[in-house]
Design an enzyme around this catalytic site. Structure first.
Site, PDB file in Angstrom:
ATOM      1  N   ASN A 154       0.810  -1.227   0.000  1.00  0.00           N
ATOM      2  CA  ASN A 154       0.000   0.000   0.000  1.00  0.00           C
ATOM      3  C   ASN A 154       0.838   1.269   0.000  1.00  0.00           C
ATOM      4  O   ASN A 154       0.369   2.309  -0.444  1.00  0.00           O
ATOM      5  CB  ASN A 154      -0.968   0.009   1.192  1.00  0.00           C
ATOM      6  CG  ASN A 154      -0.294  -0.288   2.507  1.00  0.00           C
ATOM      7  OD1 ASN A 154       0.316  -1.338   2.682  1.00  0.00           O
ATOM      8  ND2 ASN A 154      -0.369   0.646   3.424  1.00  0.00           N
ATOM      9  N   GLN A 182      -4.740  -3.824  -2.026  1.00  0.00           N
ATOM     10  CA  GLN A 182      -4.275  -2.890  -3.057  1.00  0.00           C
ATOM     11  C   GLN A 182      -4.062  -3.587  -4.396  1.00  0.00           C
ATOM     12  O   GLN A 182      -3.574  -2.970  -5.346  1.00  0.00           O
ATOM     13  CB  GLN A 182      -2.974  -2.212  -2.613  1.00  0.00           C
ATOM     14  CG  GLN A 182      -3.081  -1.412  -1.322  1.00  0.00           C
ATOM     15  CD  GLN A 182      -3.862  -0.104  -1.467  1.00  0.00           C
ATOM     16  OE1 GLN A 182      -4.261   0.295  -2.568  1.00  0.00           O
ATOM     17  NE2 GLN A 182      -4.082   0.577  -0.356  1.00  0.00           N
ATOM     18  N   CYS A 328       3.276  12.295  12.324  1.00  0.00           N
ATOM     19  CA  CYS A 328       3.671  12.981  13.538  1.00  0.00           C
ATOM     20  C   CYS A 328       2.646  12.633  14.609  1.00  0.00           C
ATOM     21  O   CYS A 328       1.533  13.134  14.611  1.00  0.00           O
ATOM     22  CB  CYS A 328       3.696  14.474  13.290  1.00  0.00           C
ATOM     23  SG  CYS A 328       4.523  15.348  14.592  1.00  0.00           S
TER      24      CYS A 328
HETATM   25  N1  PMP Z   1      -4.376  -3.790   3.912  1.00  0.00           N
HETATM   26  C1  PMP Z   1      -3.911  -2.900   3.037  1.00  0.00           C
HETATM   27  C2  PMP Z   1      -2.801  -3.290   2.119  1.00  0.00           C
HETATM   28  C3  PMP Z   1      -4.469  -1.625   2.986  1.00  0.00           C
HETATM   29  O1  PMP Z   1      -3.989  -0.732   2.109  1.00  0.00           O
HETATM   30  C4  PMP Z   1      -5.514  -1.291   3.865  1.00  0.00           C
HETATM   31  C5  PMP Z   1      -6.140   0.090   3.854  1.00  0.00           C
HETATM   32  N2  PMP Z   1      -5.181   1.117   3.998  1.00  0.00           N
HETATM   33  C6  PMP Z   1      -5.976  -2.272   4.754  1.00  0.00           C
HETATM   34  C7  PMP Z   1      -5.385  -3.506   4.735  1.00  0.00           C
HETATM   35  C8  PMP Z   1      -7.086  -2.010   5.706  1.00  0.00           C
HETATM   36  O2  PMP Z   1      -8.299  -1.872   5.057  1.00  0.00           O
HETATM   37  P1  PMP Z   1      -9.573  -1.400   5.869  1.00  0.00           P
HETATM   38  O3  PMP Z   1      -9.205  -0.122   6.541  1.00  0.00           O
HETATM   39  O4  PMP Z   1     -10.619  -1.202   4.840  1.00  0.00           O
HETATM   40  O5  PMP Z   1      -9.902  -2.459   6.856  1.00  0.00           O
END
Ligand code: PMP
Length: 382
Positions: A154, A182, A328
């Protein structure tokens, strides 16, 4: 402003929203109400959505359990497997393998598992952020029960060699889970052909609503068994109780259908926009570096390390919706474990920006974003 933070979340596609709306209104029934048409209408909608999501990832509809998102699904895999194994044999040791660049929902759950006497290996990654399949093979122990690796990172967009890792998992009869939050809707995939056992993802990264996602659980060869995370009325084959969030599930289903329809054309469009952005930034900002793999990466993600810390730029970047490599928290800088994992030092991590493109990103926005960034960098550095 220019939104370049589609990896954080995406807006709900207006078509998705339109499909959801009736399920807040006239089709408000509980899919578990088997005795009347209000219930049937809701149940039919959920079944349709399950098929749409299954089709996008190459699964069967009955292999999907709707959750509140990927965080829940990641936690569930880890704790659901531990409780299953401990029920069977409380004394058998459990070993799990993961990496040091996972999303916090996997990383923190694995750390919590360690406190339950589960042995966890957090494998290092190469400079691009990829796990080495041979290192995975070497890490296997007789009591290894789970491997969990993020498919597309991500923060830096790098694609892990999931297909090779799946082969190793299969040879050794170890469950392979992947956090594909992702990856789904961005790269083509077929979980059945790849031999993935468990896979998590979320609606709000694919132009569906927030607070809904799914866990894929393979139904045969092998049939994957984990304990429920939530007990109750027995919804979702008894694995995830609680009245289904029908509008959100309808939204996730239709979002999946749209992604599938445009997968290849949209990936190509985003890739060329990202390449344009990188080309512009390289010319405009001497010393800029790209993080993650040059080609084995999600088409929409560009992570860059600038010759200057991002906190000094934030006032210039207010019109730009981007993410930084550090946060931060109460005055102390916490540097992303992903950027540390690929070898960035604290200064470099604090100079890192993630630009992530999506369905409504235009070429004009990319050119303007490149200008804004160029102007934000102090001239003495450039
Ligand atoms: N895994 C990955 C790789 C993510 O990018 C995200 C969201 N940033 C999550 C898990 C968590 O997803 P959610 O907040 O919808 O539970």
């Amino acid at each position: 402003g220019i939104y370049l933070d589609y990896n954080a979340t995406t807006p709900v596609d207006p078509e998705v929203y339109a499909r959801m709306e009736p399920y807040f209104k006239e089709y408000f029934g509980n899919p578990a109400s088997a005795g009347h048409h209000w219930g049937w209408a809701a149940d039919n909608a959920v079944q349709k959505a399950r098929g749409q999501v299954a089709s996008l990832i190459g699964a069967k509809a009955n292999e999907l359990i709707f959750t509140s998102g990927a965080t829940e699904a990641n936690n569930w895999v880890i704790f659901g497997l531990i409780s299953k194994l401990r029920n069977e044999n409380p004394y058998e040791p459990i070993h799990m393998i993961t990496s040091c660049v996972e999303h916090s929902s996997t990383m923190k759950a694995m750390e919590a598992a360690q406190k339950l006497n589960v042995e966890v290996d957090f494998l290092p990654v190469n400079l691009y952020g990829q796990v080495d399949p041979e290192a995975v093979r070497k890490a296997i122990k007789p009591h290894t029960k789970l491997m969990s690796f993020i498919w597309v990172n991500n923060e830096i967009g790098t694609i892990n060699p999931i297909s090779e890792i799946a082969k190793i998992a299969k040879e050794n009869q170890i469950y392979l889970h992947t956090d594909a939050t992702q990856a789904v809707g961005k790269i083509p995939m077929n979980v059945t052909e790849l031999g993935i056992d468990l896979m998590s993802f979320s609606g709000h990264k694919i132009y569906g609503p927030k607070g809904v996602g799914a866990l894929f659980i393979r139904s045969k060869d092998p049939k994957v068994q984990i304990n429920p995370l939530i007990y109750g009325g027995g919804q979702e084959r008894g694995l995830r109780s609680g009245t289904l969030n029908v509008p959100a599930i309808v939204g996730l289903g239709f979002a999946a259908e749209i992604c599938q329809r445009h997968l290849y054309t949209e990936a190509a469009r985003l890739l060329s926009l990202r390449q344009l952005l990188w080309q512009k930034l390289q010319v405009a900002i001497p010393g800029i570096r790209m993080n993650g793999h040059p080609t084995e990466r999600s088409p929409n993600n560009l992570s860059v390390t600038l010759p200057v810390k991002t906190d000094s730029l934030l006032s210039h970047l207010q019109k730009l919706g981007v993410s930084t490599g550090s946060a931060c928290s109460s005055g102390a800088m916490t540097v992303s474990h992903v950027l540390r994992g690929i070898g960035l030092n604290s200064d470099q991590a604090q100079s890192t920006l993630r630009l992530s493109l999506g369905r409504w990103t235009t070429e004009n926005e990319i050119l303007r974003a490149a200008d804004i960034l160029q102007n934000a960098i102090p001239k003495k550095i450039v």
